[in-house]
Write a protein that holds these residues in place. Structure first.
Motif: not given
Length: 243
Positions: A13-35
Motif C-alpha cells: 500500500r505504501s510502496m512507490p509505483l517504481e518499486n513494485r515488482p513486475r507480476l508474471p503472466r498467469i496461464p489460464l486454467s481451471k485452478r487459476n480461474r477458481a482462485v
C-alpha cells in the motif's frame, strides 16, 4: 486466502509505483480461474472503502500479488528493473578502472622523472596515454553500438517512442533579422552583375575538338505532333488491355 490478501495489500500500500515488482503472466486454467473467482467477493469491501484511485490501485495490485503467491508464481525482487537500468555495465566499469589505474601510474611516473631515466619514463607515459585514448574510444564505440541496438529494438516495438526520443529542439538565434537592403544587395551582386570568367586553356582545346562536329538540325514540336503521339499511345494501351 484472506490472510494472504490482507498481507499483500498492507505490504504494497505504501510502496512507490517504481518499486513494485513486475507480476508474471498467469496461464489460464481451471485452478487459476477458481482462485481468482474466490478472491473477487473479498475485494468488494476493500474497494468500497477506497477513498481515491491510489488506494483502489493498491488494492487491485495487492489482490493480483496475492493470486501470484497463492498459485506459487515466481516474483522478481522489488526495484530490480530500476536498479539494472541505472547501473553501469560490467565492461564499462572494467575499462574505466583500467583508465583510472593508468592515470594514477602516469602521475607517479611524472613525479619520479629524473635526467637519467627521462627517456624511458617519457616512452612509458606516452604508451599509457595511448592506451587511455584507445580505451576511451572503445567505450565510445561500445556505447554507440548499445545505443543503436536499443534504437533498433525500440523501432520494432514502439516507433512513436523512438521518433520522440530522436527529436531535438531547434535553437534559433535571438535578435533582429538582417537588413532588407543588405540582403537585396548581396543577392543582386551574385546574380545581376556580369562577371568575366577565365575558363583557362582547356576551353580552347574543347572548342577546337568540337569544330568538326556537325550541329544537329533544330527540331520543332507542333501541337499536331503531340496529338499524334498521344493517339498512338492510347491505341497501344487499348490493344494491350484487350489482349
Amino acid at each position: 486466502m484472506r490472510s494472504i490478501l490482507e498481507e499483500s495489500m498492507l505490504e504494497r500500500r505504501s510502496m512507490p509505483l517504481e518499486n513494485r515488482p513486475r507480476l508474471p503472466r498467469i496461464p489460464l486454467s481451471k485452478r487459476n480461474r477458481a482462485v481468482v473467482r474466490a478472491l473477487n467477493p473479498m475485494l468488494v469491501t476493500y474497494l468500497e472503502a477506497s477513498r481515491n484511485l491510489c488506494e483502489m490501485d493498491s488494492t487491485l495490485f495487492g489482490a493480483a500479488l496475492a493470486v501470484c503467491r497463492i498459485l506459487g508464481a515466481k516474483l522478481p525482487i522489488s526495484g530490480r528493473a530500476t536498479q539494472q537500468s541505472s547501473a553501469i555495465t560490467a565492461w564499462r566499469k572494467i575499462i574505466e578502472d583500467h583508465i583510472a589505474k593508468a592515470r594514477a601510474l602516469i602521475g607517479r611516473l611524472t613525479s619520479f622523472r629524473s635526467a637519467d631515466i627521462k627517456q624511458k619514463l617519457t616512452e612509458r607515459i606516452d604508451d599509457l596515454k595511448q592506451k587511455i585514448a584507445a580505451w576511451r574510444k572503445r567505450i565510445r564505440r561500445f556505447s554507440e553500438r548499445s545505443r543503436w541496438f536499443n534504437q533498433n529494438r525500440l523501432f520494432q516495438s514502439d516507433q512513436k517512442r523512438l521518433y520522440k526520443s530522436l527529436e531535438r529542439q531547434e535553437v534559433y538565434g535571438a535578435g533582429p533579422g538582417p537588413d532588407q537592403a543588405d540582403t537585396v544587395a548581396f543577392w543582386r551582386g551574385l546574380w545581376s552583375e556580369l562577371v568575366n570568367h577565365n575558363e583557362g586553356p582547356w576551353m580552347e582545346v574543347v572548342a577546337s575538338q568540337s569544330a568538326s562536329v556537325t550541329p544537329v538540325d533544330p527540331i520543332t514540336i507542333t501541337p499536331e505532333n503531340v496529338a499524334e503521339a498521344v493517339c498512338r499511345a492510347l491505341t497501344v494501351q487499348f490493344e494491350i488491355s484487350s489482349e
